[in-house]
Motif scaffolding. Structure first.
Motif, PDB file in Angstrom:
ATOM      1  N   ASN A 110     -43.642  19.983   9.292  1.00 58.67           N
ATOM      2  CA  ASN A 110     -42.849  20.660  10.325  1.00 58.67           C
ATOM      3  C   ASN A 110     -41.438  20.952   9.829  1.00 58.67           C
ATOM      4  OD1 ASN A 110     -44.976  20.597  12.134  1.00 58.67           O
ATOM      5  ND2 ASN A 110     -44.332  18.672  13.064  1.00 58.67           N
ATOM      6  N   PHE A 111     -40.826  19.981   9.144  1.00 56.47           N
ATOM      7  CA  PHE A 111     -39.502  20.208   8.574  1.00 56.47           C
ATOM      8  C   PHE A 111     -39.542  21.361   7.570  1.00 56.47           C
ATOM      9  CE2 PHE A 111     -38.044  15.722   9.643  1.00 56.47           C
ATOM     10  CZ  PHE A 111     -37.050  16.148  10.514  1.00 56.47           C
ATOM     11  N   SER A 112     -40.595  21.404   6.757  1.00 53.01           N
ATOM     12  CA  SER A 112     -40.728  22.463   5.747  1.00 53.01           C
ATOM     13  C   SER A 112     -40.719  23.838   6.400  1.00 53.01           C
ATOM     14  CB  SER A 112     -42.026  22.280   4.951  1.00 53.01           C
ATOM     15  OG  SER A 112     -42.030  21.064   4.239  1.00 53.01           O
ATOM     16  N   GLN A 113     -41.433  23.951   7.516  1.00 54.58           N
ATOM     17  CA  GLN A 113     -41.492  25.234   8.219  1.00 54.58           C
ATOM     18  C   GLN A 113     -40.130  25.625   8.790  1.00 54.58           C
ATOM     19  OE1 GLN A 113     -44.601  24.647  11.093  1.00 54.58           O
ATOM     20  NE2 GLN A 113     -46.233  24.810   9.581  1.00 54.58           N
ATOM     21  N   ILE A 114     -39.380  24.625   9.263  1.00 56.62           N
ATOM     22  CA  ILE A 114     -38.038  24.888   9.805  1.00 56.62           C
ATOM     23  C   ILE A 114     -37.113  25.426   8.714  1.00 56.62           C
ATOM     24  CG2 ILE A 114     -35.959  23.798  10.748  1.00 56.62           C
ATOM     25  CD1 ILE A 114     -37.853  21.847  12.225  1.00 56.62           C
ATOM     26  N   TRP A 115     -37.089  24.735   7.560  1.00 53.74           N
ATOM     27  CA  TRP A 115     -36.193  25.157   6.463  1.00 53.74           C
ATOM     28  C   TRP A 115     -36.652  26.484   5.872  1.00 53.74           C
ATOM     29  CZ3 TRP A 115     -33.215  22.308   8.574  1.00 53.74           C
ATOM     30  CH2 TRP A 115     -33.307  20.921   8.676  1.00 53.74           C
ATOM     31  N   GLU A 116     -37.957  26.685   5.803  1.00 62.09           N
ATOM     32  CA  GLU A 116     -38.497  27.946   5.280  1.00 62.09           C
ATOM     33  C   GLU A 116     -38.054  29.118   6.151  1.00 62.09           C
ATOM     34  OE1 GLU A 116     -42.895  30.060   4.978  1.00 62.09           O
ATOM     35  OE2 GLU A 116     -42.753  27.868   5.027  1.00 62.09           O
ATOM     36  N   LYS A 117     -38.139  28.941   7.470  1.00 59.03           N
ATOM     37  CA  LYS A 117     -37.753  30.009   8.395  1.00 59.03           C
ATOM     38  C   LYS A 117     -36.271  30.354   8.239  1.00 59.03           C
ATOM     39  CE  LYS A 117     -38.031  31.314  13.276  1.00 59.03           C
ATOM     40  NZ  LYS A 117     -38.445  30.882  14.634  1.00 59.03           N
ATOM     41  N   LYS A 118     -35.427  29.333   8.089  1.00 60.38           N
ATOM     42  CA  LYS A 118     -33.997  29.559   7.909  1.00 60.38           C
ATOM     43  C   LYS A 118     -33.710  30.284   6.586  1.00 60.38           C
ATOM     44  CE  LYS A 118     -31.965  25.733  10.555  1.00 60.38           C
ATOM     45  NZ  LYS A 118     -31.044  26.582  11.353  1.00 60.38           N
ATOM     46  N   TYR A 163     -49.657   5.911   9.366  1.00 60.17           N
ATOM     47  CA  TYR A 163     -48.226   6.119   9.149  1.00 60.17           C
ATOM     48  C   TYR A 163     -47.979   7.247   8.150  1.00 60.17           C
ATOM     49  CZ  TYR A 163     -46.587   2.100  11.841  1.00 60.17           C
ATOM     50  OH  TYR A 163     -46.268   1.243  12.862  1.00 60.17           O
ATOM     51  N   ILE A 164     -48.783   7.285   7.084  1.00 62.56           N
ATOM     52  CA  ILE A 164     -48.642   8.347   6.080  1.00 62.56           C
ATOM     53  C   ILE A 164     -48.979   9.701   6.704  1.00 62.56           C
ATOM     54  CG2 ILE A 164     -49.594   9.281   3.936  1.00 62.56           C
ATOM     55  CD1 ILE A 164     -49.956   6.327   3.029  1.00 62.56           C
ATOM     56  N   GLY A 165     -50.036   9.740   7.519  1.00 64.47           N
ATOM     57  CA  GLY A 165     -50.412  10.981   8.195  1.00 64.47           C
ATOM     58  C   GLY A 165     -49.300  11.491   9.095  1.00 64.47           C
ATOM     59  N   TRP A 166     -48.660  10.556   9.816  1.00 66.41           N
ATOM     60  CA  TRP A 166     -47.542  10.937  10.669  1.00 66.41           C
ATOM     61  C   TRP A 166     -46.398  11.519   9.837  1.00 66.41           C
ATOM     62  CZ3 TRP A 166     -42.501   9.325  10.422  1.00 66.41           C
ATOM     63  CH2 TRP A 166     -41.668   9.734  11.476  1.00 66.41           C
ATOM     64  N   ALA A 167     -46.037  10.802   8.753  1.00 66.47           N
ATOM     65  CA  ALA A 167     -44.924  11.247   7.898  1.00 66.47           C
ATOM     66  C   ALA A 167     -45.241  12.600   7.268  1.00 66.47           C
ATOM     67  CB  ALA A 167     -44.643  10.205   6.817  1.00 66.47           C
ATOM     68  N   TRP A 168     -46.491  12.765   6.845  1.00 67.82           N
ATOM     69  CA  TRP A 168     -46.919  14.024   6.222  1.00 67.82           C
ATOM     70  C   TRP A 168     -46.769  15.181   7.215  1.00 67.82           C
ATOM     71  CZ3 TRP A 168     -50.544  13.851   1.665  1.00 67.82           C
ATOM     72  CH2 TRP A 168     -50.817  15.123   1.162  1.00 67.82           C
ATOM     73  N   GLY A 169     -47.275  14.978   8.423  1.00 68.66           N
ATOM     74  CA  GLY A 169     -47.189  16.024   9.442  1.00 68.66           C
ATOM     75  C   GLY A 169     -45.749  16.365   9.790  1.00 68.66           C
ATOM     76  N   ARG A 170     -44.907  15.346   9.871  1.00 69.39           N
ATOM     77  CA  ARG A 170     -43.492  15.576  10.198  1.00 69.39           C
ATOM     78  C   ARG A 170     -42.795  16.367   9.089  1.00 69.39           C
ATOM     79  NH1 ARG A 170     -39.513  13.530  13.720  1.00 69.39           N
ATOM     80  NH2 ARG A 170     -37.551  12.909  12.736  1.00 69.39           N
ATOM     81  N   LEU A 171     -43.111  16.038   7.836  1.00 71.47           N
ATOM     82  CA  LEU A 171     -42.513  16.767   6.713  1.00 71.47           C
ATOM     83  C   LEU A 171     -42.991  18.218   6.671  1.00 71.47           C
ATOM     84  CD1 LEU A 171     -42.597  14.065   3.890  1.00 71.47           C
ATOM     85  CD2 LEU A 171     -40.582  15.015   5.010  1.00 71.47           C
TER      86      LEU A 171
END
Length: 217
Positions: free
Chosen positions: A73-81, A63-71
């Motif tokens: 991905n979110f980081s890359q989205i906000w970084e690009k914006k 579960y932690i691995g899933w949450a880590w990976g999802r975060l």
């Protein structure tokens, strides 16, 4: 009370069938381990209820691995914006530029070793920053095989203008955490950083199987 005693006796008999040479102490340890397993399953069930969608994990690590990976991905989205209209286009470029700013006449390899990323990725980033006038590159008079890097005037201005953007991203990443939660999260992240730095220092040139055997078990 009697029902509990009978159940305990049945458990002991089943334990002896599987472990004929075991002692009463061993039986006690197996019961403790069983209790922990039940608690573990309850905790996993509670974690599953917090998921935004069904995810059949078997451990907290999953579960932690899933949450880590999802975060990530979110980081890359906000970084690009956030970096869309900036002279420096992402956090990797920003990190490289900052390192060169504080380590004048450093080499490409020194930047790569500091970054914890693949050398080819960092070399391409440096090439792009040189092409965009953020970093200057010149011959190393002491070693003709390498080049020295320095920040340009344009690069200095870009670094300082982008710092605010990087800080905004940091604030956004921690989201709606309270001050106490942020401090606790920082402590956990530093503990993980120490673990992974140790692994990096000792296993960066080893294959995954060796790291897995000695660190994960």
């Amino acid at each position: 009370m009697l029902d509990n005693g009978i159940k305990l006796l049945q458990l002991y008999q089943n334990f002896l069938k599987k472990n004929p040479n075991a002692s009463l102490s061993d039986f006690g340890k197996s019961l403790a381990s069983s209790d922990k397993s039940e608690i573990h399953e309850d905790e996993i069930e509670e974690m599953s209820k917090k998921m935004p969608f069904p995810f059949p994990a078997k451990s907290a690590d999953e579960y932690i691995g899933w949450a880590w990976g999802r975060l990530m991905n979110f980081s890359q989205i906000w970084e690009k914006k956030a970096f869309a209209n900036q002279p420096i286009h992402n956090l990797t470029e920003f990190g490289v530029a900052l390192y060169v700013l504080s380590h004048e006449n450093c080499s490409k390899s020194e930047v790569a070793n500091h970054s914890l990323q693949e050398k080819t990725t960092i070399f391409e980033t440096i090439k792009r920053l040189v092409r965009n006038g953020i970093i200057n590159e010149k011959e190393n008079l002491k070693d003709k095989r390498s080049k020295q890097l320095s920040i340009s005037k344009k690069g200095q201005i870009a670094c300082f203008s982008v710092m605010g953007t990087a800080n905004d991203i940091s604030k956004h990443l921690v989201g709606n955490l309270s001050k106490e939660e942020k401090i606790n999260l920082f402590d956990y992240l530093i503990k993980l950083d120490e673990y992974h730095q140790y692994c990096y220092d000792n296993y960066k040139d080893e294959n995954w199987e060796k790291l897995k055997e000695e660190m994960i078990g």
